[in-house]
Write an enzyme that holds these catalytic residues in place. Sequence first.
Site, PDB file in Angstrom:
ATOM      1  N   HIS A 163      41.259  46.192  34.252  1.00 31.09           N
ATOM      2  CA  HIS A 163      40.117  46.952  34.750  1.00 31.09           C
ATOM      3  C   HIS A 163      40.592  48.067  35.663  1.00 31.09           C
ATOM      4  O   HIS A 163      41.697  48.006  36.218  1.00 31.09           O
ATOM      5  CB  HIS A 163      39.181  46.050  35.572  1.00 31.09           C
ATOM      6  CG  HIS A 163      38.440  45.032  34.790  1.00 31.09           C
ATOM      7  ND1 HIS A 163      38.455  43.688  35.103  1.00 31.09           N
ATOM      8  CD2 HIS A 163      37.638  45.146  33.705  1.00 31.09           C
ATOM      9  CE1 HIS A 163      37.690  43.025  34.255  1.00 31.09           C
ATOM     10  NE2 HIS A 163      37.193  43.882  33.394  1.00 31.09           N
ATOM     11  N   CYS A 248      36.992  40.823  42.401  1.00 33.29           N
ATOM     12  CA  CYS A 248      36.351  40.194  41.230  1.00 33.29           C
ATOM     13  C   CYS A 248      35.432  39.046  41.588  1.00 33.29           C
ATOM     14  O   CYS A 248      34.512  38.715  40.833  1.00 33.29           O
ATOM     15  CB  CYS A 248      37.398  39.614  40.272  1.00 33.29           C
ATOM     16  SG  CYS A 248      38.719  40.694  39.765  1.00 33.29           S
TER      17      CYS A 248
END
Length: 258
Positions: A163, A248
């Site tokens: 990501h 996250c």
Amino acid sequence: MPSKKALVRRPSPRLAEGLVTHIEREKVDLDLAVEQWEAYTEALRTHGWETIEVDPADDCPDSVFVEDTVVMYRNVALIARSGAESRREETAGVEEAVASLGCSVNWIWEPGTLDGGDVLKVGDTIYVGRGGRTNAEGVQQLRAVFEPLGARVVAVPVSKVLHLKSAITALPDGTILGRIPQLDAPSLFPRFLPVPEESGAHVVLLGGDKLLIAASAPKTAELLADLGHETVPVDIGEFEKLEGCVTCLSVRMRELYV
């Protein structure tokens, strides 16, 4: 007043089956992971955050990485649609949670894909990683939702990490932290501070000069302390085995109408 609410989600019993894309798979200790998750959520609460537990998704191994399921901008929630099909069932509980908080709810629709971990907000600038989990249509749909609200959306190519926020996050003054070797286009960021450790690229802004950072980045913590920040280290080693980082594990909601 700014809000300090954070969505979190307890690890699934199937956590060890979570997806691994850019690193070699290692054995995950579920009991230790739960301990680390509890310490992480306690660190948020200690620094003034109200943690809101999203209903568990025990059949979804990656569901603890709740940030990937939704993007928040002010009071507007954009429910993600992961490029990893196995993760799409994670969003239902998160949608219920943000709706219960009074958020306006929008969705990424097929054929768009978007993971929240690909989105970094710096003031009213929203950087969106275009890579394995987020496609061009997903970027366009995010742009259509948030630009009318005053956001400036900047698409960033991502090919070397899972990501965008696997490679960069931002300090309170907007300076981007990251590792040059993990970035496709570092020139997109006007102020950039290289860090000595991979996990040092990830910080959560706790308020003021306080930064949550992984215990695996002591050199970066020292660098940031030298720059006047107070670092709060947390051990998330079991989640790092699954390409997870400190961002996250929560969705920070700073601009709810309260």
